[in-house]
Design an enzyme around this catalytic site. Sequence first.
Site, short mmCIF file in Angstrom:
data_model
loop_
_atom_site.label_atom_id
_atom_site.label_comp_id
_atom_site.label_asym_id
_atom_site.label_seq_id
_atom_site.Cartn_x
_atom_site.Cartn_y
_atom_site.Cartn_z
N GLY A 182 0.76 -1.25 0.00
CA GLY A 182 0.00 0.00 0.00
C GLY A 182 0.79 1.30 0.00
O GLY A 182 0.21 2.36 0.24
N TRP B 156 1.99 3.01 -2.53
CA TRP B 156 1.49 3.90 -3.59
C TRP B 156 0.15 4.49 -3.14
O TRP B 156 -0.15 5.66 -3.40
CB TRP B 156 1.33 3.15 -4.92
CG TRP B 156 2.63 2.90 -5.64
CD1 TRP B 156 3.87 2.77 -5.08
CD2 TRP B 156 2.81 2.78 -7.06
NE1 TRP B 156 4.80 2.56 -6.07
CE2 TRP B 156 4.20 2.55 -7.28
CE3 TRP B 156 1.96 2.82 -8.16
CZ2 TRP B 156 4.73 2.39 -8.56
CZ3 TRP B 156 2.48 2.65 -9.44
CH2 TRP B 156 3.86 2.44 -9.64
N ASP C 2 -5.86 -5.81 -5.20
CA ASP C 2 -4.74 -6.75 -5.13
C ASP C 2 -5.30 -8.13 -4.79
O ASP C 2 -6.44 -8.26 -4.34
CB ASP C 2 -3.73 -6.32 -4.04
CG ASP C 2 -2.33 -6.90 -4.30
OD1 ASP C 2 -1.45 -6.14 -4.76
OD2 ASP C 2 -2.13 -8.12 -4.08
N ASP D 181 -8.66 -10.26 -8.48
CA ASP D 181 -7.63 -10.69 -9.44
C ASP D 181 -7.81 -9.83 -10.70
O ASP D 181 -8.91 -9.76 -11.26
CB ASP D 181 -7.84 -12.18 -9.77
CG ASP D 181 -6.73 -12.73 -10.63
OD1 ASP D 181 -6.19 -11.98 -11.48
OD2 ASP D 181 -6.40 -13.91 -10.47
N ASP E 141 1.64 -1.25 -10.36
CA ASP E 141 3.00 -1.68 -10.01
C ASP E 141 2.97 -3.20 -9.93
O ASP E 141 3.76 -3.82 -9.22
CB ASP E 141 3.32 -1.07 -8.63
CG ASP E 141 4.79 -1.14 -8.26
OD1 ASP E 141 5.63 -1.13 -9.18
OD2 ASP E 141 5.08 -1.20 -7.05
N LYS F 24 3.92 -1.07 -14.77
CA LYS F 24 5.28 -1.59 -14.60
C LYS F 24 5.43 -2.82 -15.50
O LYS F 24 4.63 -3.74 -15.41
CB LYS F 24 5.54 -1.99 -13.15
CG LYS F 24 6.93 -2.62 -12.99
CD LYS F 24 7.34 -2.72 -11.56
CE LYS F 24 6.66 -3.87 -10.85
NZ LYS F 24 7.05 -3.89 -9.42
C1 LIG Z 1 5.46 -4.89 -6.17
S1 LIG Z 1 3.94 -5.27 -5.40
C2 LIG Z 1 3.14 -3.70 -5.36
C3 LIG Z 1 3.69 -2.74 -4.34
C4 LIG Z 1 2.78 -1.51 -4.17
N1 LIG Z 1 2.87 -0.63 -5.33
C5 LIG Z 1 3.16 -0.69 -2.96
O1 LIG Z 1 3.67 0.41 -3.14
O2 LIG Z 1 2.94 -1.15 -1.83
C6 LIG Z 1 3.08 -6.13 -6.67
C7 LIG Z 1 1.67 -6.60 -6.27
O3 LIG Z 1 1.03 -7.17 -7.43
C8 LIG Z 1 0.05 -8.08 -6.91
N2 LIG Z 1 -0.48 -8.97 -7.96
C9 LIG Z 1 0.19 -9.92 -8.66
N3 LIG Z 1 -0.66 -10.57 -9.49
C10 LIG Z 1 -1.89 -10.01 -9.32
C11 LIG Z 1 -3.17 -10.25 -9.90
N4 LIG Z 1 -3.36 -11.21 -10.82
N5 LIG Z 1 -4.22 -9.47 -9.50
C12 LIG Z 1 -4.04 -8.51 -8.56
N6 LIG Z 1 -2.84 -8.24 -7.96
C13 LIG Z 1 -1.78 -8.98 -8.33
C14 LIG Z 1 0.84 -8.84 -5.84
O4 LIG Z 1 -0.04 -9.48 -4.95
C15 LIG Z 1 1.67 -7.71 -5.20
O5 LIG Z 1 1.07 -7.25 -4.02
#
Ligand SMILES: C[S@@+](CC[C@H](N)C(=O)[O-])C[C@H]1O[C@@H](n2cnc3c(N)ncnc32)[C@H](O)[C@@H]1O
Length: 203
Positions: A52, A54, A72, A89, A114, A154
């Site tokens: 969280g 961002w 997420d 998802d 991200d 990203k």
């Molecule tokens: C690098 S982290 C994000 C960090 C966030 N921007 C922050 O500042 O806290 C990437 C996120 O993408 C989520 N993610 C991956 N695949 C996903 C999907 N199919 N649907 C939703 N979220 C997904 C992961 O659960 C993870 O929490």
Amino acid sequence: MPKPYVPNDKWSQRAAKEGYRARSVYKLIEIDLRYHLLAPGKRVLDIGAAPGSWLQYASEKIAPTGKVLGLDLKEIEPIAENVVTRVVDVSDLDRVTEAIFSMEWDKVDLILSDIAPNTSGVKDVDQWRSIELNQHIAAIAWKHLRARGTVVMKVFRGKDFDAFTHELKTKFSRLKVMSAAASRDRSREVYVVCSGPILASGK
Ligand SMILES: C[S@@+](CC[C@H](N)C(=O)[O-])C[C@H]1O[C@@H](n2cnc3c(N)ncnc32)[C@H](O)[C@@H]1O
């Protein structure tokens, strides 16, 4: 030679000191400084938002009248009154649409993503998974972004990157690619910033 992974680097230490949940906040700050995306009153969708950081930054920048919706696969601990989170998802467009409509938004001003796949360590596989996830983000943006809105994605660079950005150029009027200083030195991640969805009927 790529530098080794340093878990407690200067960005993580700075995030802990400044009360942010993740070091990735400094990537968003850099993107925002360059493109001036966040402003009071904006309706922002943050996809792949856990834990969280961002959301924390966006929440401050869009206050007092804006709102952020964070999606997420993982639960996100509450952040602020102007932040709503849902476990969704990104590949399920109907659920994403439902979450957006639950905010009583017709269109979204800004989409931030991200999102990152679980990495396998096999470069081509990870890069392809990143592209797949971003194809979902692009579809969401195309459906829900207002006509002059912006989406930040990203993406892991690799052999499918050029084909993906080529496809994006047919759907958005402007596309820029930037690397963030807070991305790990060994990382191949970049941020693709697209605006003006073509054929969108939004305001
Ligand atoms: C690098 S982290 C994000 C960090 C966030 N921007 C922050 O500042 O806290 C990437 C996120 O993408 C989520 N993610 C991956 N695949 C996903 C999907 N199919 N649907 C939703 N979220 C997904 C992961 O659960 C993870 O929490």
